[in-house]
Design an enzyme around this catalytic site. Structure first.
Site, mmCIF file in Angstrom:
data_model
loop_
_atom_site.group_PDB
_atom_site.id
_atom_site.type_symbol
_atom_site.label_atom_id
_atom_site.label_comp_id
_atom_site.label_asym_id
_atom_site.label_seq_id
_atom_site.Cartn_x
_atom_site.Cartn_y
_atom_site.Cartn_z
ATOM 1 N N HIS A 123 41.394 25.136 -79.540
ATOM 2 C CA HIS A 123 40.745 26.062 -80.475
ATOM 3 C C HIS A 123 40.365 25.256 -81.716
ATOM 4 O O HIS A 123 41.011 24.259 -82.041
ATOM 5 C CB HIS A 123 41.784 27.136 -80.821
ATOM 6 C CG HIS A 123 41.280 28.258 -81.669
ATOM 7 N ND1 HIS A 123 41.187 28.157 -83.033
ATOM 8 C CD2 HIS A 123 40.856 29.505 -81.347
ATOM 9 C CE1 HIS A 123 40.731 29.300 -83.515
ATOM 10 N NE2 HIS A 123 40.522 30.141 -82.514
ATOM 11 N N ASP A 200 50.476 24.507 -79.891
ATOM 12 C CA ASP A 200 49.790 25.701 -80.377
ATOM 13 C C ASP A 200 50.089 26.813 -79.373
ATOM 14 O O ASP A 200 49.524 26.839 -78.280
ATOM 15 C CB ASP A 200 48.288 25.409 -80.476
ATOM 16 C CG ASP A 200 47.468 26.662 -80.789
ATOM 17 O OD1 ASP A 200 48.047 27.763 -80.824
ATOM 18 O OD2 ASP A 200 46.245 26.522 -80.978
ATOM 19 N N GLN A 203 48.470 31.750 -77.877
ATOM 20 C CA GLN A 203 48.173 32.619 -76.723
ATOM 21 C C GLN A 203 49.342 32.716 -75.750
ATOM 22 O O GLN A 203 49.190 33.263 -74.659
ATOM 23 C CB GLN A 203 46.929 32.095 -75.985
ATOM 24 C CG GLN A 203 45.667 32.091 -76.815
ATOM 25 C CD GLN A 203 45.186 33.500 -77.182
ATOM 26 O OE1 GLN A 203 45.680 34.506 -76.668
ATOM 27 N NE2 GLN A 203 44.242 33.574 -78.102
ATOM 28 N N LYS A 226 48.889 38.431 -82.560
ATOM 29 C CA LYS A 226 48.561 38.331 -81.131
ATOM 30 C C LYS A 226 49.731 38.781 -80.269
ATOM 31 O O LYS A 226 49.697 38.677 -79.041
ATOM 32 C CB LYS A 226 48.174 36.891 -80.788
ATOM 33 C CG LYS A 226 46.860 36.435 -81.451
ATOM 34 C CD LYS A 226 46.456 35.100 -80.928
ATOM 35 C CE LYS A 226 45.437 34.386 -81.779
ATOM 36 N NZ LYS A 226 44.103 34.998 -81.754
ATOM 37 N N CYS A 364 35.502 30.189 -80.609
ATOM 38 C CA CYS A 364 36.121 29.177 -81.502
ATOM 39 C C CYS A 364 36.544 27.926 -80.728
ATOM 40 O O CYS A 364 37.565 27.299 -81.057
ATOM 41 C CB CYS A 364 37.306 29.756 -82.264
ATOM 42 S SG CYS A 364 36.855 31.121 -83.317
HETATM 43 N N1 C6P Z 1 42.096 32.799 -81.188
HETATM 44 C C1 C6P Z 1 40.538 34.253 -80.048
HETATM 45 O O1 C6P Z 1 39.816 35.255 -79.985
HETATM 46 P P1 C6P Z 1 44.892 32.631 -86.028
HETATM 47 O O2 C6P Z 1 43.460 33.026 -86.295
HETATM 48 O O3 C6P Z 1 45.389 31.640 -87.044
HETATM 49 O O4 C6P Z 1 45.798 33.783 -85.828
HETATM 50 O O5 C6P Z 1 44.879 31.896 -84.595
HETATM 51 C C2 C6P Z 1 44.066 30.766 -84.377
HETATM 52 C C3 C6P Z 1 44.170 30.325 -82.968
HETATM 53 C C4 C6P Z 1 44.770 29.112 -82.687
HETATM 54 N N2 C6P Z 1 44.949 28.692 -81.429
HETATM 55 C C5 C6P Z 1 44.554 29.424 -80.374
HETATM 56 C C6 C6P Z 1 44.805 28.923 -78.982
HETATM 57 C C7 C6P Z 1 43.922 30.654 -80.589
HETATM 58 O O6 C6P Z 1 43.525 31.379 -79.544
HETATM 59 C C8 C6P Z 1 43.704 31.112 -81.915
HETATM 60 C C9 C6P Z 1 42.978 32.389 -82.189
HETATM 61 C C10 C6P Z 1 41.374 34.055 -81.282
HETATM 62 O O7 C6P Z 1 40.598 33.446 -79.134
HETATM 63 C C11 C6P Z 1 40.552 34.185 -82.524
HETATM 64 S S1 C6P Z 1 39.305 32.956 -82.646
#
Ligand code: C6P
Length: 407
Positions: A123, A200, A203, A226, A364
Site C-alpha cells: 500500500h 503492515d 488487512q 478496519k 492506493c
Molecule cells: N487500505 C483500502 O481501501 P490507514 O489509512 O492508515 O488506516 O491504513 C493504511 C493502509 C496500510 N496498509 C494496508 C495494507 C492498507 O490496506 C491500508 C488501508 C484501505 O485498501 C484504504 S486506502
C-alpha cells in the site's frame, strides 16, 4: 464452527438503513468496516459521561478516562500477544505507525548506502514513508517482485538481502490481491541476516489471529477502523529494546519527564511516543471492538470468511468477461477484478444505485496495479456481517451493469 449471522447483523445499525431505497450490501470492508452498536455505545459513553483528558488530572472523570484508555492498551497487548504494554503505542492508524518507524527508527539507526526492502504489493502507506526516509538518509529502497499469482518472490527476497539491508517492511495481507504472505518465513529469513522486520497488518488483524511473539516481528502496524473499531486510532507494536533505543517521533505534552529551556527528558515507554492529547474516545472504542471480536471468536470469523470467499470467487468467475486479479495460495476475503468493457468507476456507480458498496480505483497501490497492467480495479472485500445474499446481490448488480453497457 459456525457463526450466528442474524444476531451479528443486528449489532450493526448501518445494516438497517436503505441505500437508494435498497438494502445495503456492504462489500468495502478492506477500506473500513461498519461499527457495531457496542463500539458506538462505548464512544458515546465517554463523550456523554466522562469526557476529560487522560494522565493529567486527579478528578474522577479523568481517572475513569485514563483507566479505560489504559485498559484498551492491555486488551490490545493480549489480542496480539505482546509481552507487555510498553510495546503498544497508540497512533492515528497504520499510516502513522509506519511513518513513526520510518522517521524514528530509520533516522536513529540507518545511514547513507544502507538498504530497506519492501515489496511490489505494498500500500502507498508502506512505500512513501520509506521513500522519504531513504531520501533524507541516503538509503536505497529495494523492491521484492510479485509473481503472476500475486505472491511475493521469496527467492528474489533472499537475493536482495545483504549486509547493507537494515530493515524489511512487508504487508501481511495485500489489500488488493488478498494474498496472505508467508510473513513468519520472511521474518525468519531476515533475522538470519540480523535484519528487523515491520509487518503492515492493516488487512490481517480482525480476520485472523496475529501473535507477535509467534511471528517474532520487530514492528507491527494496524488500524482500529478496519476491525470494527472507530477511525482515528491505530497501533504500533514494537519490541521493547528497539522502541527504547528510538528517538521520539513527535514531541509535546504528556511524553516528557522534565523540561527546561536547556534540556528535555522523555517519559518511559509507551508514553515517549504519544505526544499531545490522543483520540481518547476512539481508543476506548477500540477496546470495545476487541471485546466484540473476542466474543464472536476469531477462529469462527476466519473460517466463516473463508467459506464466503470461496462462494464469492466461484460466483464471480462464472460471469463472462470478469477476471479476478491474482490467485494466491493463501487468500484473505478480498477480491479485485476487471470487467471487460466497463470502467470500475462506472461499475461502482451502477452497483451503488442498487445499494451495493464496493471500492474502485487504484486502491492506493499504483505500483502493484502497474505490475498487473491495469490503471484501476473493482474490489469486493468481506466482513463478519456479510452473507451469500450480499454476494448474490453483487453478482446480480454486475450482470445489470453488463446489460446497461451491452457487454
Ligand atoms: N487500505 C483500502 O481501501 P490507514 O489509512 O492508515 O488506516 O491504513 C493504511 C493502509 C496500510 N496498509 C494496508 C495494507 C492498507 O490496506 C491500508 C488501508 C484501505 O485498501 C484504504 S486506502
Amino acid at each position: 464452527m459456525t457463526l450466528k449471522i442474524t444476531p451479528i447483523r443486528k449489532d450493526f445499525p448501518n445494516l438497517k438503513d436503505k441505500i437508494h431505497g435498497k438494502p445495503l450490501a456492504y462489500l468495502d470492508n478492506a477500506a473500513t468496516t461498519l461499527k457495531p452498536k457496542q463500539v458506538i455505545d462505548a464512544v458515546s459513553a465517554y463523550y456523554s459521561h466522562y469526557a476529560s483528558n487522560i494522565h493529567r488530572a486527579v478528578h474522577a472523570l479523568s481517572q475513569k478516562a485514563t483507566l479505560q484508555y489504559e485498559n484498551t492498551r492491555e486488551k490490545v497487548r493480549k489480542f496480539i500477544n505482546a509481552k507487555n504494554t510498553a510495546e503498544i503505542i497508540f497512533t492515528s492508524g497504520t499510516t502513522e505507525s509506519i511513518n513513526l518507524v520510518a522517521q524514528s527508527y530509520v533516522k536513529t539507526f540507518l545511514k547513507a548506502n544502507d538498504e530497506i526492502i519492501i515489496s511490489e504489493m505494498e500500500h502507498h502507506s508502506n512505500i512513501v514513508p520509506w521513500q522519504i526516509a531513504s531520501k533524507e538518509t541516503g538509503c536505497t529502497l529495494k523492491i521484492i517482485p510479485v509473481d503472476n499469482n500475486g505472491e511475493i518472490d521469496l527467492e528474489r527476497f533472499k537475493e536482495l538481502l545483504s549486509s547493507k539491508t537494515k530493515l524489511v517492511s512487508i504487508t501481511h495481507t495485500s489489500n488488493v490481491l488478498g494474498t496472505i504472505n508467508p510473513v513468519k518465513e520472511i521474518i525468519r529469513i531476515a533475522h538470519g541476516h540480523h535484519v528487523p522486520v515491520l509487518i503492515d497488518a492493516a488487512q490481517a488483524v480482525g480476520h485472523q489471529t496475529i501473535d507477535v511473539q509467534d511471528l517474532d516481528c520487530d514492528f507491527l502496524a494496524f488500524s482500529a477502523h478496519k476491525m470494527y473499531g472507530p477511525t482515528g486510532v491505530g497501533i504500533l507494536y514494537g519490541k521493547q529494546n528497539l522502541l527504547e533505543a528510538m528517538a521520539p517521533y513527535k514531541t509535546g505534552g504528556d511524553m516528557i519527564d522534565s523540561v527546561t529551556f536547556e534540556k528535555t527528558t522523555y517519559r518511559e515507554l509507551p508514553y515517549k511516543f504519544e505526544a499531545g492529547t490522543p483520540d481518547i474516545a476512539s481508543v476506548i472504542g477500540l477496546g470495545a471492538a476487541i471485546d466484540y471480536i473476542n466474543r464472536v471468536g476469531l477462529n469462527k470469523i476466519s473460517s466463516y470468511e473463508k467459506t464466503l470467499l470461496s462462494y464469492a470467487i466461484k460466483e464471480l468467475k462464472n460471469i463472462s468477461g470478469l477476471q479476478v486479479v491474482g490467485s494466491p495460495s493463501k487468500k484473505a476475503p478480498i477480491i479485485s477484478f476487471v470487467l471487460d468493457g466497463i470502467h470500475p468507476h462506472d461499475l461502482g456507480t451502477i452497483l451503488d444505485e442498487q445499494g451495493i458498496a464496493i471500492r474502485t480505483g487504484h486502491l492506493c497501490t499504483q505500483p502493484l496495479l502497474k505490475r498487473f497492467g491495469v490503471l484501476s480495479l473493482s474490489r469486493a472485500s468481506l466482513g463478519i456481517y456479510n452473507t451469500p445474499k450480499d454476494i448474490d446481490a453483487l453478482v446480480g448488480g454486475i450482470k445489470k451493469a453488463k446489460k446497461v453497457f451491452k457487454c
